[in-house]
Design a protein around this motif. Structure first.
Motif, PDB file in Angstrom:
ATOM      1  N   LEU A  92       0.830  -1.207   0.000  1.00  0.00           N
ATOM      2  CA  LEU A  92       0.000   0.000   0.000  1.00  0.00           C
ATOM      3  C   LEU A  92       0.859   1.249   0.000  1.00  0.00           C
ATOM      4  N   GLU A  93       2.036   1.170   0.633  1.00  0.00           N
ATOM      5  CA  GLU A  93       2.898   2.334   0.670  1.00  0.00           C
ATOM      6  C   GLU A  93       3.481   2.647  -0.711  1.00  0.00           C
ATOM      7  N   ASN A  94       3.647   1.595  -1.531  1.00  0.00           N
ATOM      8  CA  ASN A  94       4.164   1.820  -2.877  1.00  0.00           C
ATOM      9  C   ASN A  94       3.065   2.070  -3.872  1.00  0.00           C
ATOM     10  N   GLY A  95       1.841   1.625  -3.565  1.00  0.00           N
ATOM     11  CA  GLY A  95       0.637   1.959  -4.305  1.00  0.00           C
ATOM     12  C   GLY A  95       0.670   1.497  -5.746  1.00  0.00           C
ATOM     13  N   SER A  96      -0.303   2.007  -6.488  1.00  0.00           N
ATOM     14  CA  SER A  96      -0.400   1.705  -7.912  1.00  0.00           C
ATOM     15  C   SER A  96       0.459   2.702  -8.657  1.00  0.00           C
ATOM     16  N   GLN A  97       1.755   2.479  -8.666  1.00  0.00           N
ATOM     17  CA  GLN A  97       2.674   3.462  -9.206  1.00  0.00           C
ATOM     18  C   GLN A  97       2.715   3.402 -10.723  1.00  0.00           C
ATOM     19  N   ALA A 115      -3.323   5.691   7.655  1.00  0.00           N
ATOM     20  CA  ALA A 115      -3.028   4.370   7.099  1.00  0.00           C
ATOM     21  C   ALA A 115      -1.925   4.442   6.060  1.00  0.00           C
ATOM     22  N   ASN A 116      -1.931   5.476   5.219  1.00  0.00           N
ATOM     23  CA  ASN A 116      -0.944   5.583   4.155  1.00  0.00           C
ATOM     24  C   ASN A 116       0.447   5.926   4.659  1.00  0.00           C
ATOM     25  N   ILE A 117       0.556   6.614   5.787  1.00  0.00           N
ATOM     26  CA  ILE A 117       1.880   6.987   6.297  1.00  0.00           C
ATOM     27  C   ILE A 117       2.326   6.076   7.425  1.00  0.00           C
ATOM     28  N   GLY A 118       1.600   4.954   7.647  1.00  0.00           N
ATOM     29  CA  GLY A 118       2.065   3.924   8.559  1.00  0.00           C
ATOM     30  C   GLY A 118       1.737   4.127  10.021  1.00  0.00           C
ATOM     31  N   GLN A 119       0.700   4.903  10.343  1.00  0.00           N
ATOM     32  CA  GLN A 119       0.342   5.139  11.740  1.00  0.00           C
ATOM     33  C   GLN A 119      -0.722   4.174  12.249  1.00  0.00           C
ATOM     34  N   MET A 120      -1.093   3.170  11.450  1.00  0.00           N
ATOM     35  CA  MET A 120      -2.082   2.183  11.877  1.00  0.00           C
ATOM     36  C   MET A 120      -1.581   0.762  11.604  1.00  0.00           C
ATOM     37  N   ILE A 164      -9.712  -0.159   6.997  1.00  0.00           N
ATOM     38  CA  ILE A 164      -8.910  -1.334   7.335  1.00  0.00           C
ATOM     39  C   ILE A 164      -8.945  -2.345   6.187  1.00  0.00           C
ATOM     40  N   GLY A 165     -10.139  -2.567   5.608  1.00  0.00           N
ATOM     41  CA  GLY A 165     -10.250  -3.489   4.488  1.00  0.00           C
ATOM     42  C   GLY A 165      -9.482  -3.022   3.266  1.00  0.00           C
ATOM     43  N   SER A 166      -9.550  -1.710   2.964  1.00  0.00           N
ATOM     44  CA  SER A 166      -8.814  -1.162   1.817  1.00  0.00           C
ATOM     45  C   SER A 166      -7.316  -1.333   2.009  1.00  0.00           C
ATOM     46  N   LYS A 167      -6.852  -1.100   3.216  1.00  0.00           N
ATOM     47  CA  LYS A 167      -5.422  -1.221   3.506  1.00  0.00           C
ATOM     48  C   LYS A 167      -4.936  -2.649   3.282  1.00  0.00           C
ATOM     49  N   LYS A 168      -5.737  -3.617   3.707  1.00  0.00           N
ATOM     50  CA  LYS A 168      -5.340  -5.018   3.549  1.00  0.00           C
ATOM     51  C   LYS A 168      -5.400  -5.467   2.090  1.00  0.00           C
ATOM     52  N   MET A 169      -6.270  -4.852   1.293  1.00  0.00           N
ATOM     53  CA  MET A 169      -6.416  -5.245  -0.107  1.00  0.00           C
ATOM     54  C   MET A 169      -5.472  -4.496  -1.031  1.00  0.00           C
ATOM     55  N   ILE A 224      -5.206  15.310  -2.091  1.00  0.00           N
ATOM     56  CA  ILE A 224      -4.224  16.399  -1.994  1.00  0.00           C
ATOM     57  C   ILE A 224      -3.629  16.446  -0.595  1.00  0.00           C
ATOM     58  N   SER A 225      -4.468  16.240   0.415  1.00  0.00           N
ATOM     59  CA  SER A 225      -3.988  16.273   1.793  1.00  0.00           C
ATOM     60  C   SER A 225      -2.971  15.158   2.051  1.00  0.00           C
ATOM     61  N   THR A 226      -3.258  13.946   1.592  1.00  0.00           N
ATOM     62  CA  THR A 226      -2.308  12.846   1.758  1.00  0.00           C
ATOM     63  C   THR A 226      -1.004  13.145   1.015  1.00  0.00           C
ATOM     64  N   TYR A 227      -1.097  13.703  -0.175  1.00  0.00           N
ATOM     65  CA  TYR A 227       0.083  14.073  -0.958  1.00  0.00           C
ATOM     66  C   TYR A 227       0.964  15.043  -0.169  1.00  0.00           C
ATOM     67  N   LEU A 228       0.341  16.034   0.476  1.00  0.00           N
ATOM     68  CA  LEU A 228       1.114  17.012   1.245  1.00  0.00           C
ATOM     69  C   LEU A 228       1.693  16.394   2.515  1.00  0.00           C
ATOM     70  N   HIS A 229       0.935  15.513   3.159  1.00  0.00           N
ATOM     71  CA  HIS A 229       1.417  14.886   4.385  1.00  0.00           C
ATOM     72  C   HIS A 229       2.669  14.052   4.144  1.00  0.00           C
ATOM     73  N   MET A 230       2.832  13.530   2.942  1.00  0.00           N
ATOM     74  CA  MET A 230       3.987  12.690   2.664  1.00  0.00           C
ATOM     75  C   MET A 230       5.258  13.494   2.443  1.00  0.00           C
ATOM     76  N   SER A 231       5.154  14.813   2.449  1.00  0.00           N
ATOM     77  CA  SER A 231       6.339  15.652   2.319  1.00  0.00           C
ATOM     78  C   SER A 231       6.658  16.393   3.606  1.00  0.00           C
ATOM     79  N   GLY A 232       5.908  16.136   4.678  1.00  0.00           N
ATOM     80  CA  GLY A 232       6.193  16.790   5.943  1.00  0.00           C
ATOM     81  C   GLY A 232       4.946  17.046   6.745  1.00  0.00           C
ATOM     82  N   GLU A 233       5.052  18.009   7.652  1.00  0.00           N
ATOM     83  CA  GLU A 233       3.942  18.410   8.498  1.00  0.00           C
ATOM     84  C   GLU A 233       3.362  19.727   7.996  1.00  0.00           C
TER      85      GLU A 233
END
Length: 509
Positions: free
Chosen positions: A63-68, A157-162, A237-242, A367-376
């Motif tokens: 999930l961290e590497n996603g559909s790149q 979930a995307n940045i590994g806090q769950m 939770i289901g999306s993360k596992k799939m 957009i929010s997730t995109y920004l969170h992956m570059s910092g706070e």
């Protein structure tokens, strides 16, 4: 929190060579290939290290590497550091992941519109017309609370806090308690706004009706938020596992059942409490007092959780202002459907508002997730805040957020055509679907989504630059604006159709 990629770079930063690596010769240049976003080597190492160190499922690491995407515009090195995120997706993959939840959400709004078309003739809606003002405000709670919850948990979930059971349980308990506090308070304030907006035009005030509105609003908000919050947690939770990006599916699914559940609860509770006014008038204040008395419990639970403590203190402004904006849309709805000439508008209001809110919530969450992956929020290392983006940069640039905006905008017309056909086949409303009606309706829907996506692009970046977390602040404003703009444009369309005499549409029957 350091990413897996950063942990892989640490030995080299300290001057130590990785096992089996020579420190001299041309092999020093080979790690550049190893760090490419599409490189398979880094994925293998990351998966192995995460599984060994944290016991996390393979799907969680994927999930961290996603559909790149392997497209050149995503891997260019002259655009600065772009975070390795699940947002590196092609237009096709974005559309494919969004399509099913979008249709599901749309059919949920169609069902809500059919319910509203039926219940508008009930006695409680006829004699306590302020209930109409509550409809957009309470239906907007899915944007104020559930969609915000979905966006917040998707980012976590995307940045590994769950990843661990302890982190997961902590996020669930804190966020569920938080939305119960917000739902109770906002439900109470929405009832006050309905009383005020109903009293100002006519100058008529009824204490019994005011208590009825308060009890109905608070009970509906509390129960709906409890049910939808649990559904949201299960979806994420289901999306993360799939291996599916939760940002693409969580917010539409929140909306798919949100409108229907909330409207059904509001109709049933208000009808039951209206019946109790005749023989047991004390039931209404007791119901209101019961749900308000539970507030201290939820406040204590939310305060003990560091993940929700800040939102408990600072997250009130967006939900309260959004509730007020939605209430203005409710006033427009009340004044429009109360006129027999425009009774057919009721069935279409949840649809146009829901579709617009769903699409802009997906974009804001991405957009929010995109920004969170570059910092706070507010970090200088992240993308610079946009003061006023041009429409070209919002819809026609090559970055992934512009690509998703185009995909979401292109879903408007086919989606609404499906929903209109469904309403027509189920004989909902009082309006026949003529060509001129469809043209006016589609114009309103396209204009609504176009405005919302543009505002989202500006608002999320602006909040990020002001040290505000867009997951908590942007979606309430955007969905509330969607309710107001959608209701206003739809009412304007019905008035214009009536003025030009589109009798084939039976506007006025």
């Amino acid at each position: 929190m350091t990413s897996p990629l950063e942990r892989e770079e640490t030995p080299r930063a300290n001057g130590a060579a990785a096992p089996g690596e020579r420190r001299d010769g041309p092999e020093l240049a080979e790690p550049a290939d190893f760090l490419r976003p599409a490189g398979t080597g880094v994925e293998a190492v990351v998966l192995e290290s995460r599984a060994n160190a944290k016991g996390v499922r393979e799907e969680d690491a994927l999930l961290e590497n996603g559909s790149q995407s392997n497209e050149s515009d995503d891997t260019s090195t002259d655009r600065g550091p772009e975070p390795a995120s699940p947002l590196k997706e092609t237009s096709f993959s974005i559309g494919l992941q969004v399509l099913f939840p979008f249709l599901l959400a749309g059919f949920g709004t169609v069902a809500a519109g059919m319910v509203l078309d039926i219940v508008q003739h009930w006695d409680v809606f006829k004699y306590v017309t302020e209930v109409f003002i509550l409809v957009p405000a309470l239906l907007g709670l899915k944007g104020n609370l559930e969609m915000t919850l979905a966006s917040r948990l998707s980012t976590a979930a995307n940045i590994g806090q769950m990843d661990t059971p302890r982190e997961l349980w902590k996020m669930i308990t804190g966020n569920m308690a938080l939305i119960q506090v917000q739902a109770t308070v906002v439900g109470f304030l929405a009832s006050i706004a309905a009383v005020v907006f109903g009293w100002i035009p006519d100058g008529h005030f009824s204490l019994a009706h005011a208590v009825l509105l308060c009890a109905s609003s608070v009970a509906t908000a509390f129960i709906a938020s409890l049910v939808l919050g649990m559904i949201m947690i299960g979806v994420i939770i289901g999306s993360k596992k799939m291996g599916i990006n939760p940002d693409n599916v969580a917010t539409p699914i929140a909306a798919s059942l949100g409108d229907l559940i909330t409207l059904a609860l509001l109709s049933g509770i208000s009808w039951g409490l209206y019946k109790e006014l005749e023989s047991r008038a004390y039931v209404n204040p007791l119901v209101c007092a019961f749900f308000i008395s539970l507030l201290p419990i939820w406040i204590v639970v939310a305060k003990r959780n560091s993940a929700t403590r800040e939102v408990l203190y600072s997250g009130w402004e967006p939900v309260i202002i959004a509730m007020a904006i939605s209430s203005v849309g409710g006033l427009i709805l009340d004044r429009t459907v109360s006129d027999p000439n425009f009774a057919g508008m009721a069935v279409f209001t949840p649809v146009i508002n829901g579709v617009g809110g769903n699409l802009v919530a997906v974009q804001a969450s991405r957009i929010s997730t995109y920004l969170h992956m570059s910092g706070e929020p507010g970090d200088g290392a992240g993308p610079a805040p946009r003061r006023c983006p041009s429409p070209c940069s919002t819809f026609f640039s090559s970055d992934v957020n512009s690509r998703s905006a185009r995909v979401l905008f292109l879903l408007v017309v086919p989606g609404h055509l499906v929903f209109l056909y469904t309403i027509s086949s189920m004989q909902g409303g009082h309006t026949t679907l003529t060509l001129i009606f469809i043209v006016f309706y589609m114009t309103a829907a396209l204009l609504q989504v176009l405005i919302l996506l543009y505002i989202a692009d500006w608002m999320v970046h602006w909040m990020w630059g002001r040290h505000l977390d867009p997951d908590n602040f942007s979606i309430p404003y955007l969905t509330a604006l969607g309710d107001l703009i959608g209701t206003g444009l739809l009412a304007l369309s019905f008035h214009v159709l009536w003025l030009i005499g589109d009798r084939d549409s039976d506007v006025g029957d």
